[in-house]
Structure formats: structure tokens, C-alpha cells
Design a protein around this motif. Structure first.
Motif, PDB file in Angstrom:
ATOM      1  N   LEU A  15       2.948 123.249  69.821  1.00  0.00           N
ATOM      2  CA  LEU A  15       2.921 123.555  68.402  1.00  0.00           C
ATOM      3  C   LEU A  15       3.525 124.932  68.190  1.00  0.00           C
ATOM      4  CD1 LEU A  15      -0.155 122.337  69.273  1.00  0.00           C
ATOM      5  CD2 LEU A  15      -0.211 122.102  66.802  1.00  0.00           C
ATOM      6  N   LYS A  16       4.013 125.162  66.974  1.00  0.00           N
ATOM      7  CA  LYS A  16       4.531 126.494  66.653  1.00  0.00           C
ATOM      8  C   LYS A  16       3.966 126.942  65.316  1.00  0.00           C
ATOM      9  CE  LYS A  16       8.776 125.400  64.198  1.00  0.00           C
ATOM     10  NZ  LYS A  16      10.186 125.655  64.054  1.00  0.00           N
ATOM     11  N   SER A  17       3.916 128.255  65.177  1.00  0.00           N
ATOM     12  CA  SER A  17       3.569 128.898  63.927  1.00  0.00           C
ATOM     13  C   SER A  17       4.411 130.155  63.855  1.00  0.00           C
ATOM     14  CB  SER A  17       2.087 129.251  63.879  1.00  0.00           C
ATOM     15  OG  SER A  17       1.784 129.890  62.661  1.00  0.00           O
ATOM     16  N   GLU A  18       5.383 130.131  62.948  1.00  0.00           N
ATOM     17  CA  GLU A  18       6.369 131.212  62.853  1.00  0.00           C
ATOM     18  C   GLU A  18       7.072 131.360  64.198  1.00  0.00           C
ATOM     19  OE1 GLU A  18       4.181 134.510  61.283  1.00  0.00           O
ATOM     20  OE2 GLU A  18       3.582 133.373  59.525  1.00  0.00           O
ATOM     21  N   ASP A  19       6.942 132.516  64.860  1.00  0.00           N
ATOM     22  CA  ASP A  19       7.630 132.720  66.140  1.00  0.00           C
ATOM     23  C   ASP A  19       6.693 132.570  67.343  1.00  0.00           C
ATOM     24  OD1 ASP A  19       6.188 134.983  65.529  1.00  0.00           O
ATOM     25  OD2 ASP A  19       7.685 136.381  66.293  1.00  0.00           O
ATOM     26  N   LEU A  46      -6.910 124.870  75.728  1.00  0.00           N
ATOM     27  CA  LEU A  46      -6.466 125.554  74.512  1.00  0.00           C
ATOM     28  C   LEU A  46      -7.077 126.952  74.508  1.00  0.00           C
ATOM     29  CD1 LEU A  46      -4.981 125.388  71.806  1.00  0.00           C
ATOM     30  CD2 LEU A  46      -7.022 124.342  70.833  1.00  0.00           C
ATOM     31  N   ASN A  47      -6.416 127.875  75.195  1.00  0.00           N
ATOM     32  CA  ASN A  47      -6.970 129.214  75.379  1.00  0.00           C
ATOM     33  C   ASN A  47      -6.043 130.346  74.951  1.00  0.00           C
ATOM     34  OD1 ASN A  47      -9.416 128.256  76.594  1.00  0.00           O
ATOM     35  ND2 ASN A  47      -8.208 127.805  78.407  1.00  0.00           N
ATOM     36  N   THR A  48      -4.764 130.222  75.330  1.00  0.00           N
ATOM     37  CA  THR A  48      -3.834 131.323  75.096  1.00  0.00           C
ATOM     38  C   THR A  48      -2.548 130.818  74.445  1.00  0.00           C
ATOM     39  OG1 THR A  48      -2.872 131.088  77.297  1.00  0.00           O
ATOM     40  CG2 THR A  48      -4.669 132.680  77.063  1.00  0.00           C
ATOM     41  N   TRP A  49      -1.843 131.750  73.853  1.00  0.00           N
ATOM     42  CA  TRP A  49      -0.524 131.450  73.310  1.00  0.00           C
ATOM     43  C   TRP A  49       0.442 131.252  74.475  1.00  0.00           C
ATOM     44  CZ3 TRP A  49       0.386 130.636  68.266  1.00  0.00           C
ATOM     45  CH2 TRP A  49      -0.530 131.129  67.336  1.00  0.00           C
ATOM     46  N   GLU A  50       1.398 130.364  74.293  1.00  0.00           N
ATOM     47  CA  GLU A  50       2.491 130.255  75.262  1.00  0.00           C
ATOM     48  C   GLU A  50       3.474 131.392  75.000  1.00  0.00           C
ATOM     49  OE1 GLU A  50       5.725 127.008  76.899  1.00  0.00           O
ATOM     50  OE2 GLU A  50       4.481 126.471  75.197  1.00  0.00           O
ATOM     51  N   MET A  51       3.682 131.691  73.729  1.00  0.00           N
ATOM     52  CA  MET A  51       4.550 132.799  73.313  1.00  0.00           C
ATOM     53  C   MET A  51       3.901 133.446  72.103  1.00  0.00           C
ATOM     54  SD  MET A  51       7.212 134.552  73.967  1.00  0.00           S
ATOM     55  CE  MET A  51       7.971 133.586  75.245  1.00  0.00           C
ATOM     56  N   PRO A  52       3.469 134.670  72.139  1.00  0.00           N
ATOM     57  CA  PRO A  52       3.570 135.643  73.224  1.00  0.00           C
ATOM     58  C   PRO A  52       2.657 135.250  74.387  1.00  0.00           C
ATOM     59  CG  PRO A  52       2.240 136.556  71.452  1.00  0.00           C
ATOM     60  CD  PRO A  52       2.739 135.230  70.983  1.00  0.00           C
ATOM     61  N   PRO A  53       3.126 135.469  75.605  1.00  0.00           N
ATOM     62  CA  PRO A  53       2.384 135.016  76.778  1.00  0.00           C
ATOM     63  C   PRO A  53       1.060 135.750  76.977  1.00  0.00           C
ATOM     64  CG  PRO A  53       4.331 136.268  77.428  1.00  0.00           C
ATOM     65  CD  PRO A  53       4.381 136.115  75.942  1.00  0.00           C
ATOM     66  N   ASP A  54       0.078 134.969  77.419  1.00  0.00           N
ATOM     67  CA  ASP A  54      -1.229 135.492  77.844  1.00  0.00           C
ATOM     68  C   ASP A  54      -2.020 136.214  76.751  1.00  0.00           C
ATOM     69  OD1 ASP A  54      -0.776 134.474  80.434  1.00  0.00           O
ATOM     70  OD2 ASP A  54       0.417 136.246  80.917  1.00  0.00           O
ATOM     71  N   VAL A  55      -1.766 135.894  75.495  1.00  0.00           N
ATOM     72  CA  VAL A  55      -2.563 136.441  74.391  1.00  0.00           C
ATOM     73  C   VAL A  55      -3.563 135.362  73.989  1.00  0.00           C
ATOM     74  CG1 VAL A  55      -2.522 137.290  72.018  1.00  0.00           C
ATOM     75  CG2 VAL A  55      -0.692 137.932  73.602  1.00  0.00           C
ATOM     76  N   ALA A  56      -4.836 135.714  73.979  1.00  0.00           N
ATOM     77  CA  ALA A  56      -5.890 134.743  73.687  1.00  0.00           C
ATOM     78  C   ALA A  56      -5.816 134.266  72.240  1.00  0.00           C
ATOM     79  CB  ALA A  56      -7.248 135.361  73.962  1.00  0.00           C
ATOM     80  N   VAL A  65      -5.170 124.786  65.189  1.00  0.00           N
ATOM     81  CA  VAL A  65      -4.387 123.949  66.102  1.00  0.00           C
ATOM     82  C   VAL A  65      -4.961 122.536  66.123  1.00  0.00           C
ATOM     83  CG1 VAL A  65      -3.811 123.560  68.541  1.00  0.00           C
ATOM     84  CG2 VAL A  65      -3.533 125.836  67.555  1.00  0.00           C
ATOM     85  N   ILE A  66      -6.272 122.423  66.253  1.00  0.00           N
ATOM     86  CA  ILE A  66      -6.935 121.123  66.258  1.00  0.00           C
ATOM     87  C   ILE A  66      -6.652 120.370  64.963  1.00  0.00           C
ATOM     88  CG2 ILE A  66      -9.206 119.994  66.195  1.00  0.00           C
ATOM     89  CD1 ILE A  66     -10.102 122.266  68.181  1.00  0.00           C
TER      90      ILE A  66
END
Length: 83
Positions: A15-19, A46-56, A65-66
Motif C-alpha cells: 500500500l502507499k500513502s503519498e511517498d 504489519l509493524n514498520t514502513w517499507e519506505m521510509p525504512p524501519d520506521v514504526a 491500513v486494515i
């Protein structure tokens, strides 16, 4: 935030939201009746963003998201299950 499902495969959803991008694992199912789920989402992934990486993700972001995933499947006449 406004999440949009951009990719569904037999093992994950993106999924995406803006960037920003989110990746959640799941599994496509073969439903034998219209009342059975056609996809299961593994909420423990479902824990962290893929981008930006490793941000909860916050709890509010997870719920959004759900909701976006649920709407995506509902709009296509399918049932999604969350575990």
C-alpha cells in the motif's frame, strides 16, 4: 493518511500513502463459496514502513491500513480475514 492498495500477490500486499510504502504479508486462498475469505492478512507482519525504512507504524496508521485493505477486497466482492 489515505492508503491505497497498489499491489496484491498471493503472499503479500503493498500500500502507499503519498511517498510512503507499507508491505504486509498474507496468503491468497481459494474460496469454495462466496462467503469464505479469499485472502488472509497476517497482522503480526504489519509493524514498520517499507519506505521510509524501519520506521514504526502507529496504531492509528495500522488501523488505516486494515481499513484500506478491507475496502479493496469489499469493492471487488471478496472477503478478507485478519489474523
Amino acid at each position: 493518511m489515505n492508503f491505497e492498495v497498489v499491489h496484491v500477490s498471493r503472499g503479500d500486499i503493498r500500500l502507499k500513502s503519498e511517498d510512503k510504502l507499507v508491505h504486509v504479508l498474507g496468503e491468497a486462498l481459494i474460496a469454495s463459496t462466496p462467503t469464505e475469505p479469499s485472502y488472509v492478512i497476517y497482522l503480526n507482519t504489519l509493524n514498520t514502513w517499507e519506505m521510509p525504512p524501519d520506521v514504526a507504524l502507529t496504531e492509528a496508521e495500522k488501523q488505516e491500513v486494515i481499513g484500506a485493505i478491507r475496502k479493496h477486497f469489499h469493492d471487488r466482492g471478496s472477503i478478507v480475514e485478519f489474523e
